[in-house]
Design an enzyme around this catalytic site. Structure first.
Site, PDB file in Angstrom:
ATOM      1  N   ALA A  96       6.957  24.469 -29.595  1.00  0.00           N
ATOM      2  CA  ALA A  96       6.292  25.676 -29.126  1.00  0.00           C
ATOM      3  C   ALA A  96       4.862  25.333 -28.709  1.00  0.00           C
ATOM      4  O   ALA A  96       4.321  24.299 -29.083  1.00  0.00           O
ATOM      5  CB  ALA A  96       6.286  26.732 -30.224  1.00  0.00           C
ATOM      6  N   GLY A 143      10.458  24.246 -31.519  1.00  0.00           N
ATOM      7  CA  GLY A 143      11.110  25.252 -30.690  1.00  0.00           C
ATOM      8  C   GLY A 143      11.991  24.647 -29.610  1.00  0.00           C
ATOM      9  O   GLY A 143      12.984  25.244 -29.199  1.00  0.00           O
ATOM     10  N   GLU A 193      15.177  23.986 -31.299  1.00  0.00           N
ATOM     11  CA  GLU A 193      15.851  25.261 -31.530  1.00  0.00           C
ATOM     12  C   GLU A 193      16.507  25.765 -30.244  1.00  0.00           C
ATOM     13  O   GLU A 193      17.591  26.369 -30.279  1.00  0.00           O
ATOM     14  CB  GLU A 193      14.856  26.280 -32.072  1.00  0.00           C
ATOM     15  CG  GLU A 193      14.403  25.953 -33.486  1.00  0.00           C
ATOM     16  CD  GLU A 193      13.367  26.919 -34.009  1.00  0.00           C
ATOM     17  OE1 GLU A 193      13.625  27.545 -35.047  1.00  0.00           O
ATOM     18  OE2 GLU A 193      12.288  27.034 -33.385  1.00  0.00           O
ATOM     19  N   GLU A 240       7.835  21.809 -38.109  1.00  0.00           N
ATOM     20  CA  GLU A 240       6.961  22.961 -38.337  1.00  0.00           C
ATOM     21  C   GLU A 240       6.188  22.906 -39.655  1.00  0.00           C
ATOM     22  O   GLU A 240       5.052  23.388 -39.732  1.00  0.00           O
ATOM     23  CB  GLU A 240       7.789  24.261 -38.275  1.00  0.00           C
ATOM     24  CG  GLU A 240       8.132  24.728 -36.871  1.00  0.00           C
ATOM     25  CD  GLU A 240       9.380  24.066 -36.304  1.00  0.00           C
ATOM     26  OE1 GLU A 240       9.854  24.504 -35.248  1.00  0.00           O
ATOM     27  OE2 GLU A 240       9.884  23.085 -36.918  1.00  0.00           O
TER      28      GLU A 240
END
Length: 257
Positions: free
Chosen positions: A65, A108, A111, A131
């Site tokens: 992210a 992310g 993911e 994370e």
């Protein structure tokens, strides 16, 4: 439609969507995810498209992210800004979605890969959920989908201790369909997608829905739990310290608060 953060093209009955933020290693911000959602929805509603390939660059599928965008957000902002909802939107694509992964697929980005139905990995691919190193947890489904894909113990090591998997390891644990030479990644993914795209569109839709039902079970409920915990992490000092340290390229000092 013209996009800023992605590229789109078609090859026969296959749509190809390429993440295109090279200056940020394809880091996922709300703008990119929004455009991706629009492009996937357009492909999903187009009867000329039978399957979709999602890819990035040779260096990174997506390195995570966009920390710059979220570093100073509060828990309330993370709850209300719709970031997590964008992942839920991507998960509703009904057509077969194949990830072609080269380089880093982290946080992310990983993911996003886990949202796909099949994964073709280049030899250079690396998968991970780092994370915890910046004071939060995965918030786009990682703790749930990874555990279902590889089992609890390996998922725990990846989520709690930032273990990353090479392409060969990912294949060993059943995370990816196949590993191919770096230069053949897109060709292999397109060949797989083209073969699938020749099947009955309705049968493909029903088959995907049935497999997902078996795979997910009560996933929607556990995703709510993950989302709540992810957003709550933004009320902590550790989240602010972790993301600031990342941006300042230094080691974080954790306080547990």
């Amino acid at each position: 439609m013209t996009y800023t953060n992605i590229l789109t093209e078609t090859n026969g009955r296959v749509a190809i969507i390429t993440l295109n933020r090279p200056q940020a290693l394809n880091a996922l911000n709300r703008s990119l995810l929004s455009e991706l959602g629009e492009a996937l929805a357009a492909c999903d509603s187009d009867p000329a498209i039978g399957a979709i390939v999602l890819t990035g660059s040779s260096r990174a599928f997506a390195a995570g992210a966009d920390i710059k965008e979220m570093a100073e957000m509060s828990a309330i902002e993370m709850t209300t800004n719709g970031f997590s909802d964008l992942f839920a939107r991507l998960a509703r694509v009904s057509k077969p979605l194949i990830a072609a992964v080269s380089g880093f697929a982290l946080g992310g980005g990983f993911e996003l890969v886990l949202l796909c139905d099949m994964i073709v990995a280049a030899e250079s691919a690396r998968f991970g959920l780092p994370e915890v190193t910046i004071g939060v947890i995965p918030g786009g489904g990682g703790t749930q989908r990874l555990t279902r894909a590889v089992g609890k113990t390996l998922a725990m090591e990846m989520v709690l201790n930032n273990r990353q998997l090479s392409a060969a390891e990912a294949e060993k644990y059943g995370l990816v369909n196949r590993v191919v030479p770096n230069e053949r990644i897109l060709d292999e993914a397109l060949a797989l997608a083209a073969e699938i795209a020749e099947r009955s569109p309705l049968a493909l839709r029903f088959a995907k829905e049935a497999v997902n039902a078996a795979f997910e079970g009560s996933l929607s409920e556990t995703l709510d739990d993950e989302r709540r915990l992810f957003q709550l992490a933004f009320a902590s000092q550790d989240q602010k310290e972790g993301m600031r340290a990342f941006l300042e390229k230094r080691k974080p000092t954790w306080t547990g608060k």
